[in-house]
Structure formats: C-alpha cells, structure tokens
Design an enzyme around this catalytic site. Structure first.
Site, PDB file in Angstrom:
ATOM      1  CG  ASP A   8      -1.594  -1.271   1.549  1.00 17.64           C
ATOM      2  OD1 ASP A   8      -0.938  -2.327   1.407  1.00 17.64           O
ATOM      3  OD2 ASP A   8      -2.765  -1.251   1.964  1.00 17.64           O
ATOM      4  CG  HIS A  68      -9.149   4.114   2.141  1.00 17.29           C
ATOM      5  ND1 HIS A  68      -9.885   5.064   2.817  1.00 17.29           N
ATOM      6  CD2 HIS A  68      -8.465   3.429   3.082  1.00 17.29           C
ATOM      7  CE1 HIS A  68      -9.639   4.969   4.115  1.00 17.29           C
ATOM      8  NE2 HIS A  68      -8.793   3.975   4.303  1.00 17.29           N
ATOM      9  CG  HIS A 182      -6.842  -2.992   5.321  1.00 14.88           C
ATOM     10  ND1 HIS A 182      -7.380  -1.775   4.975  1.00 14.88           N
ATOM     11  CD2 HIS A 182      -7.353  -3.292   6.548  1.00 14.88           C
ATOM     12  CE1 HIS A 182      -8.199  -1.370   5.948  1.00 14.88           C
ATOM     13  NE2 HIS A 182      -8.191  -2.259   6.904  1.00 14.88           N
ATOM     14  CG  HIS A 184      -1.202   0.570   6.065  1.00 17.10           C
ATOM     15  ND1 HIS A 184      -1.555   1.897   6.052  1.00 17.10           N
ATOM     16  CD2 HIS A 184      -1.862   0.006   5.039  1.00 17.10           C
ATOM     17  CE1 HIS A 184      -2.391   2.131   5.061  1.00 17.10           C
ATOM     18  NE2 HIS A 184      -2.610   0.991   4.434  1.00 17.10           N
TER      19      HIS A 184
HETATM   20 FE   LIG Z   1      -7.295  -0.501   3.217  1.00 13.55          FE
END
Ligand SMILES: [Fe+2]
Length: 265
Positions: A8, A68, A182, A184
């Site tokens: 991400d 998101h 997701h 992170h």
């Molecule tokens: Fe996410």
C-alpha cells in the site's frame, strides 16, 4: 519468472520512496510483472487518475485498491471509462472483486507480460471487521473458474490475520501468490506453502513509518486520548518501500521462492 508486489503506497512520502527504489529493484531481479496497491496513494485516502498514471509510468502493470477505492471520486469515472476487454490503463486499476453488485469497475485483470506470459491479478477484500463485501472465499472460487492464466496474483485486502492466513491455505496450489494488504505493518511470515503458493499476511505499507499506519502520530494519539474526531493527515517521516518478490514457474504458475523487501532513504 519474477514478479514484484508493492505494498500500500501511502501519501506523497510513499510515492517518493517507491519512485526512488522500484526501478533498481525491478532491474536487479529481472521483474516481469509489477503489481502495486495504490489505495492510499493520494494523501492517504484513495488514488487519483493522475497518480494512477504516474504509477503506470514507473512500471506498474496493475494497480489494486481496497476499502478506500472510492475516496477520490474522479477515480470512478476513470475506471468506468474502460470496457471489460480493454488492456488500457484505466482497466488495469482494480477495485475489490467481492463488492456489492452494481459497483463500477472490475476486480480481475488478465494480461500478458512482455515475454508473453499470461497472468491474472485479483483484488479481493476481507469480510471480518469490513463492510460492503461479500464472502471472499465464495467469490474467489467463481473468479478462478473463469481465469485462463496460470500465473495468478491475489491481493487480499483484509483486517484480521486469521482471515488472511485462512485464505492462503484455501488458495494453496490454486494461485501463484496470496499477498495481504491493508494493515500497513509488514509481517515476517512470508513462505511458499506446500502446494506452491507464495503467501504473506501483510506486505506492509510503502509510506512514512514515523506515524500511525501512515497518519501523523500526534493526530492519531489525540483521537485515542480524547475520543474526539479530528482530521487525519499523512505523515512524512521515515519512509520505506515495502514489497514482496515472488519467483514462479511461468508455465505452471507455481511459486518457488518469496522474499520480503524493505528499503528506506
Ligand atoms: Fe485498506
């Protein structure tokens, strides 16, 4: 063949550190396929068409997203502009495949690398502690039945480790890689499962690690300490690119090696 999955991208710090490293990592490892999760690339919330174009310019073949995906509304028009059979860039930006019916865009892309290897990328989202998703296990069964490629990369964008580990076992021997996003925070459990599927619970964010999963730490602390709402802003300090390199057999799609990468300034 080698494929690279970049975790991400978070905000401008994430975009900058990926720009600094992705070229030499791909060159040193003769990477043929690059997948980037870009759902936090625009200031931590969503991805704009311009940022998507910039990431394709850096060498991305497919961009994945997650919860998101619709934060930047202009992305809706961008990904809706490509018909299902298109190979153009807007078609290569995926939203989770198991969203509610009627959602714009696509959750799977099938393409061919420069050397002629067919591949598929699937964007899948978890259901535990997440809203708006259908059963990801049922969804992936339906998707795999229709995919032609042998090299298949699944981005499993999910909140809890148990759901991610379970998906790894469920897909072992059926896809090339199940890579989590997701949360992170990179996990140290990368391995090739017995059936030949590369697995990692979370690839980790490509973004600022002097924050709270990408966000300015003082803002998050204020919210935890007072319970009061506040505006979140992307952190800047200590950026790192987190990615996972998977080696697989192009003919069978079976993975033989997986390597975790974390590169700072
Ligand atoms: Fe996410």
């Amino acid at each position: 063949m080698n494929l690279l999955f970049v975790g991400d991208i978070f905000g401008s710090a994430g975009r900058k550190i990926v720009r600094a490293h992705i070229g030499h990592v791909c060159q040193a490892n003769a990477v043929e396929l690059v997948v980037i999760n870009a759902e936090n690339a625009a200031g931590g919330f969503g991805v704009t068409p311009q940022i998507a174009e910039d990431l394709f310019d850096l060498g991305a073949d497919v961009l994945t997203t997650g919860n998101h995906v619709w934060d930047k509304r202009e992305l809706i028009e961008y990904i809706s502009s490509a018909p299902a059979g298109s190979q153009e860039r807007p078609r290569r930006v995926l939203r989770p495949a198991n969203l509610q019916r009627g959602t714009p865009g696509y959750g799977v892309f099938e393409g061919t690398t420069h050397s002629g290897v067919g591949y598929a990328v699937v964007d899948l989202m978890g259901r535990v502690y997440m809203t708006g998703t259908n059963d990801p296990f049922e969804a992936i069964d339906g998707l795999l039945a229709a995919i032609q490629a042998k090299v298949i990369v699944v981005d499993f964008h999910a909140e809890v480790t148990s759901e991610k580990v379970a998906m790894g076992w469920y897909l072992d021997g059926r896809v090339t890689a199940v890579l989590g996003t997701h949360t992170h925070v990179p996990t140290a459990d990368e391995r090739v499962l017995p059936g030949g599927t590369a697995y990692q619970t979370d690839v980790g964010m490509s973004g600022p690690y002097d924050g709270v999963i990408g966000v300015e730490k003082d803002l998050v602390l204020h919210k935890f300490l007072t319970g009061m709402p506040g505006k979140f802003e992307a952190a800047k300090g200590n950026p790192k690119m987190c990615a996972t390199l998977v080696t697989c057999d192009a003919a069978s799609g079976r993975a033989s090696a997986v390597q975790r990468i974390m590169l700072g300034e």
